[in-house]
Design a protein around this motif. Structure first.
Motif, mmCIF file in Angstrom:
data_model
loop_
_atom_site.group_PDB
_atom_site.id
_atom_site.type_symbol
_atom_site.label_atom_id
_atom_site.label_comp_id
_atom_site.label_asym_id
_atom_site.label_seq_id
_atom_site.Cartn_x
_atom_site.Cartn_y
_atom_site.Cartn_z
ATOM 1 N N GLY A 210 1.229 0.382 -82.520
ATOM 2 C CA GLY A 210 1.211 -0.290 -83.817
ATOM 3 C C GLY A 210 2.603 -0.556 -84.353
ATOM 4 N N THR A 211 3.500 0.428 -84.222
ATOM 5 C CA THR A 211 4.856 0.211 -84.721
ATOM 6 C C THR A 211 5.588 -0.831 -83.867
ATOM 7 O OG1 THR A 211 5.585 2.151 -83.451
ATOM 8 C CG2 THR A 211 5.091 2.475 -85.793
ATOM 9 N N SER A 212 5.294 -0.879 -82.567
ATOM 10 C CA SER A 212 5.922 -1.900 -81.719
ATOM 11 C C SER A 212 5.458 -3.293 -82.113
ATOM 12 C CB SER A 212 5.599 -1.637 -80.243
ATOM 13 O OG SER A 212 6.184 -2.614 -79.412
ATOM 14 N N VAL A 213 4.167 -3.454 -82.392
ATOM 15 C CA VAL A 213 3.666 -4.763 -82.817
ATOM 16 C C VAL A 213 4.317 -5.172 -84.131
ATOM 17 C CG1 VAL A 213 1.624 -6.023 -83.584
ATOM 18 C CG2 VAL A 213 1.478 -4.541 -81.578
ATOM 19 N N ALA B 112 11.006 -2.094 -87.828
ATOM 20 C CA ALA B 112 10.034 -2.927 -88.540
ATOM 21 C C ALA B 112 10.372 -3.003 -90.022
ATOM 22 C CB ALA B 112 8.632 -2.381 -88.334
ATOM 23 N N ARG B 113 10.724 -1.852 -90.605
ATOM 24 C CA ARG B 113 11.084 -1.846 -92.029
ATOM 25 C C ARG B 113 12.323 -2.695 -92.283
ATOM 26 N NH1 ARG B 113 9.945 3.987 -91.556
ATOM 27 N NH2 ARG B 113 8.015 4.493 -92.662
ATOM 28 N N LEU B 114 13.310 -2.570 -91.409
ATOM 29 C CA LEU B 114 14.528 -3.362 -91.580
ATOM 30 C C LEU B 114 14.226 -4.852 -91.508
ATOM 31 C CD1 LEU B 114 17.045 -1.287 -89.401
ATOM 32 C CD2 LEU B 114 16.987 -1.476 -91.902
ATOM 33 N N GLY B 115 13.152 -5.201 -90.769
ATOM 34 C CA GLY B 115 12.754 -6.594 -90.675
ATOM 35 C C GLY B 115 11.872 -7.062 -91.802
ATOM 36 N N GLY B 116 11.517 -6.158 -92.722
ATOM 37 C CA GLY B 116 10.722 -6.539 -93.885
ATOM 38 C C GLY B 116 9.324 -5.964 -93.925
ATOM 39 N N ALA B 117 8.875 -5.300 -92.854
ATOM 40 C CA ALA B 117 7.527 -4.735 -92.844
ATOM 41 C C ALA B 117 7.433 -3.541 -93.788
ATOM 42 C CB ALA B 117 7.147 -4.314 -91.421
ATOM 43 N N ARG B 118 6.241 -3.353 -94.327
ATOM 44 C CA ARG B 118 5.948 -2.178 -95.155
ATOM 45 C C ARG B 118 5.043 -1.244 -94.370
ATOM 46 N NH1 ARG B 118 3.785 -5.739 -100.036
ATOM 47 N NH2 ARG B 118 3.255 -6.981 -98.187
ATOM 48 N N ILE B 119 5.326 0.049 -94.470
ATOM 49 C CA ILE B 119 4.546 1.047 -93.736
ATOM 50 C C ILE B 119 4.024 2.076 -94.728
ATOM 51 C CG2 ILE B 119 4.649 2.866 -91.989
ATOM 52 C CD1 ILE B 119 6.757 1.224 -90.528
ATOM 53 N N HIS B 120 2.717 2.260 -94.732
ATOM 54 C CA HIS B 120 2.086 3.243 -95.616
ATOM 55 C C HIS B 120 1.355 4.270 -94.766
ATOM 56 C CE1 HIS B 120 2.357 1.428 -99.789
ATOM 57 N NE2 HIS B 120 2.884 0.484 -99.024
ATOM 58 N N VAL C 192 -2.069 -7.186 -91.417
ATOM 59 C CA VAL C 192 -2.271 -5.749 -91.551
ATOM 60 C C VAL C 192 -2.420 -5.164 -90.151
ATOM 61 C CG1 VAL C 192 -3.836 -3.924 -92.303
ATOM 62 C CG2 VAL C 192 -3.288 -5.811 -93.846
ATOM 63 N N VAL C 193 -1.554 -4.212 -89.814
ATOM 64 C CA VAL C 193 -1.632 -3.491 -88.546
ATOM 65 C C VAL C 193 -2.255 -2.137 -88.825
ATOM 66 C CG1 VAL C 193 -0.350 -2.525 -86.603
ATOM 67 C CG2 VAL C 193 0.424 -4.663 -87.674
ATOM 68 N N VAL C 194 -3.350 -1.833 -88.154
ATOM 69 C CA VAL C 194 -4.061 -0.569 -88.352
ATOM 70 C C VAL C 194 -3.639 0.387 -87.243
ATOM 71 C CG1 VAL C 194 -6.297 0.549 -88.583
ATOM 72 C CG2 VAL C 194 -5.995 -1.832 -89.342
ATOM 73 N N GLY C 195 -2.921 1.437 -87.611
ATOM 74 C CA GLY C 195 -2.502 2.430 -86.635
ATOM 75 C C GLY C 195 -1.005 2.527 -86.521
ATOM 76 N N GLY C 196 -0.472 3.736 -86.756
ATOM 77 C CA GLY C 196 0.971 3.943 -86.762
ATOM 78 C C GLY C 196 1.462 4.746 -85.581
ATOM 79 N N GLY C 197 0.871 4.526 -84.408
ATOM 80 C CA GLY C 197 1.419 5.101 -83.188
ATOM 81 C C GLY C 197 2.457 4.190 -82.594
ATOM 82 N N VAL C 198 2.808 4.449 -81.347
ATOM 83 C CA VAL C 198 3.873 3.679 -80.720
ATOM 84 C C VAL C 198 3.475 2.219 -80.533
ATOM 85 C CG1 VAL C 198 3.209 4.193 -78.325
ATOM 86 C CG2 VAL C 198 5.622 3.774 -78.895
#
Length: 817
Positions: free
Chosen positions: A21-24, A166-174, A13-19
């Motif tokens: 968090g999305t890079s990680v 990230a989504r293309l790689g399978g990650a889910r973003i909420h 779980v990555v907490v934070g959707g800035g640049v």
């Protein structure tokens, strides 16, 4: 926002959707970890990312930092082709100008560092700088540099592109899911609690921006951050401004400029910043929001900007941005595994360089998560450089006002923070202050740098040339080489490793053989699985089940985390921090035995090097260890903290007729470099092996005892060093070196100085430097000897003599006296 429900479980779980968090998240999927869930309390980029200026300057203070940003630029240039969304990347280059001679010296040093790292950088005259930036005036400039690899990115577009990847790689973003707690059981994070339900997780990654301190506290993790207001304006269109106009930095005026729709972004880093609210008082929601305009505070930047670009006086302002950003206490961002909770990672506190750093930092943190260890030298940004006491909000608020302004301050040698000090103090602090000490700071400790003569202020102006305090340090060095000097080294980190399996644990952790008799002291490295350094320290065996480990002041948290995590499974051994329990007095010099003998009944003639014993000293009972970091006969005296003042009084009184002096850390630096002694963080890093550093003698490779990193070290030994550490002495007494200078081999870039200082013993500057073959081939002693060498000192090439042996007392006769 996805329409599917929040999953009940994710691997990460990555907490934070800035640049960040999305890079990680993007880089985790690239490494094959696809079960990644990113949670953002607002919309992607809506915290601090969206109002970033978007500058990407590739050249950093270190090679490792430079490599991170180089990768960022490469990623931003290629990401659109992969994911179908633009990052807004514009490789426009960057011009940095100098108003003063001191700043120009810094820029020449910067250009030399670029040569060391293989980065394009060109020195410019003021007229040449104006050719690249026609709308500025240059009458007051001394010169400039041109970095063609610099560029700009659109922060929001970049974040969306990384999220798409990230989504293309399978990650889910909420989005619109707020983390309320980090769930911890038996010392490990088990997931997060959100306003949409709980999510189990194997790993939690805190990339929450200026909320990262709050999120850290949910897990019991200290993330030292405080927000400050950060300002820039966007002007109306300005004649002569074109889309490919480079970034312009005017650090003497605290300002930067970039093109924006025919106008300019005008921002900067004012010398005294404006702290925002405490980390636990940041409002929620705070999505795509700005703070109130403050033209009075911004005026210092705007007035300076008009000096550089007079047309701004007649140009309207389209938008005023006041967006809070979080800053760390030392102006370096925070990355890595939390020492308190081993499956919580942090990527935060990017000090207004988040866009430049995000690509490289996101990849580095993702690799750390997947591999279990960093894959390169991240020491400068490692979260373990901070301790729990660094999380105090009042202390952080006092510090943040200074930190923001450091971005454009000249990075003076031995520059020290002014704010939130004094902090941690040795029991001898007041005595040393009364003796006219000038103090530096390390891990919060106040440590004497040098002692000024009576009646003379210890405060000295910064300079690239020989500083005013040099004669005072020279006196301390001479005292140590010819008489006796007492150094307060209380800031040393000190740990007990205790238990029936202490020997077995340390044999695995240490490069050297520590299966020695009680009372023996051993110098050793601590390596990782790659065979590179995590620390170096001394190990003294106290008994069959107890060892005392002594390390540098800066590595207290880092060392203990490494020792505990890498201890073999099932070992009955415990690591205990006893740093604050003992003061340490280094009594060093050819007359040290004579001084100590006046205060003890113990025999100091039958006291070999590498021996440690309890002795009486005056009215105190202390541990005396015969060892040295200055290359002279001497003892480190470990004194219970409450007895330290009395012991110091006795030493200074008993040694008065011997000319005993107090000594500071600048003298230690000169002394250790005359002897070629290495220091962790400079010569010894996670990018260097004992083969590179010339320290195979401290490795038990002749035994059959396995240790962490042995396999990789043996492979490195068989291959030969790709970098080789050498001592050097400058041929002339005139130049002043500080470390970081470019080394030239037969006129071509082939290395970099790691440490340098003035040597009173040799009458010129000396230091240590890593050499390498530009072609990447292993090098040996013959290769080193078969050339002539010079160093670039502020743009002037100065001949040096290189040596594979210590420059002073190479046989070690003084130590064995």
């Amino acid at each position: 926002m996805p329409t599917d429900a929040l999953p009940s479980r994710a691997q990460v779980v990555v907490v934070g959707g800035g640049v960040i968090g999305t890079s990680v998240a993007y880089h985790l999927t690239k490494l094959g970890w696809t079960d990644v869930l990113l949670l953002e309390q607002g919309r992607l980029s809506s915290g601090t990312t969206w109002h970033a200026a978007g500058l990407v300057g590739q050249l950093r203070a270190s090679e490792s930092g430079t490599r991170l940003v180089q990768y960022s630029a490469q990623l931003y240039a290629s990401l659109e082709a992969e994911v179908g969304l633009s990052t807004g990347w514009k490789p426009v280059g960057g011009v940095t100008v100098a108003r003063t001679a001191d700043r120009m010296t810094q820029l020449r040093r910067t250009a030399a560092s670029a040569d060391a790292y293989g980065l394009d950088c060109t020195l410019l005259t003021p007229a040449e700088a104006r050719e690249r930036w026609p709308v500025m005036q240059v009458d007051d400039l001394v010169g400039a540099i041109w970095l063609p690899g610099d560029g700009t990115a659109n922060p929001t577009d970049l974040t969306q592109a990384l999220a798409r990847g990230a989504r293309l790689g399978g990650a889910r973003i909420h989005e619109k899911v707020r983390v309320l707690d980090v769930l911890v059981t038996d010392g490990r994070a088990t997931g997060v609690r959100t306003d949409a339900g709980d999510v189990e997780a194997d790993v939690v990654v805190n990339c929450a921006g200026q909320w990262a301190k709050q999120v850290g506290l949910m897990a019991g993790v200290t993330v030292p951050l405080h927000s400050a207001e950060h300002f820039y304006v966007v002007t109306e269109q300005l004649g002569g401004v074109r889309p490919d106009l480079p970034i312009l930095r005017d650090p003497d005026g605290w300002t930067y400029f970039k093109e924006e729709v025919g106008g300019l972004v005008v921002g900067g880093f004012e010398p005294e910043a404006k702290p925002w609210v405490a980390p636990d008082q940041i409002p929620h929601p705070f999505e795509f929001q700005l703070l109130e305009e403050d033209w009075e505070h911004f005026s210092v930047l705007m007035e300076s900007a008009i000096e550089r670009i007079p047309a701004l006086r007649e140009t309207g302002i389209r938008t005023f941005y006041n967006g809070p950003e979080s800053f760390t206490p030392d102006n370096q961002f925070i990355l890595g595994r939390a020492p308190e909770v081993p499956n919580v990672f942090v990527g935060a506190g990017f000090n207004s360089v988040g866009i430049a750093s995000a690509g490289g930092a996101g990849r580095a943190l993702a690799e750390w998560i997947v591999e279990g260890e960093p894959t390169s030298d991240l020491t400068a940004v490692d979260i373990r450089r901070f301790a729990r006491f660094h999380g105090n909000n009042r202390w952080l608020r006092a510090r943040v006002a200074e930190v923001l302004g450091l971005h454009y301050e000249i990075p003076w040698p031995h520059r020290e923070m002014r704010t939130a000090r004094p902090f941690r103090r040795s029991p001898l602090h007041d005595r040393l202050a009364a003796s006219n000490a000038s103090f530096g700071s390390r891990m919060g400790w106040e440590r004497p740098s040098f002692f000024a003569p009576p009646g003379v202020s210890p405060e000295v102006a910064h300079t690239w040339a020989k500083p005013g305090w040099l004669p005072w340090v020279e006196a301390e060095v001479t005292s140590t080489r010819t008489g006796v000097t007492v150094f307060d080294q209380t800031s040393f980190s000190k740990y007990l490793v205790t238990g029936p399996d202490a020997e077995r644990a340390l044999q695995w952790l240490c490069t050297a053989d520590v299966a020695v008799a009680p009372g023996r002291t051993v110098y050793t490295g601590l390596l990782n699985a790659r065979g590179t350094y995590e620390s170096d320290l001394t190990v003294t065996r106290l008994s069959a089940t107890d060892y005392l480990l002594v390390s540098s002041a800066a590595t207290t948290v880092r060392d203990q985390d490494h020792l505990r995590r890498q201890m073999p499974a099932g070992c009955a051994a415990t690591v205990v921090d006893v740093t604050s329990s003992y003061a340490v007095l280094g009594v060093m010099g050819p007359r040290s035995r004579e001084l100590l003998s006046r205060l003890t009944s113990a025999s100091l003639t039958d006291f070999p090097f590498g021996t440690s014993r309890e002795i009486d000293l005056g009215h105190a009972t202390v541990r005396a260890t015969r060892i040295t970091y200055v290359g002279e006969l001497g003892w480190e005296i470990y004194v219970p903290t409450e007895l330290a003042v009395g012991v110091h009084e006795d030493l200074m009184s008993a040694g008065a007729d011997l000319g005993v002096m107090n000594g500071g850390y600048h003298a230690i630096e000169s002394l250790r470099l005359e002897k070629g002694y290495r220091a962790f963080g400079r010569e010894l890093t996670p990018d260097h092996t004992p083969v590179d550093a010339g320290l195979l003698f401290a490795c038990k490779l002749r035994t059959d005892v396995d240790f962490l990193g042995r396999t990789a070290l043996e492979a490195a030994r068989a291959r030969g060093p790709l970098r080789k550490l050498v001592s050097f002495a400058v041929a002339s007494p005139e130049p002043m070196l500080w470390g970081g200078e470019l080394v030239l081999r037969d006129g071509a870039p082939a290395g970099q100085v790691t440490s340098a200082a003035w040597s009173p013993t040799l009458g010129s500057c000396v230091g240590l430097a890593y050499l390498w073959d530009p072609g990447g081939a292993p090098i040996d002693a013959e290769w080193v000897r078969a050339a002539t060498y010079a160093v670039d000192v502020g743009g002037v090439r100065v001949p040096v003599t290189v040596s594979l042996r210590p420059l002073v007392d190479p046989e070690g006769l003084r130590i064995k006296a």
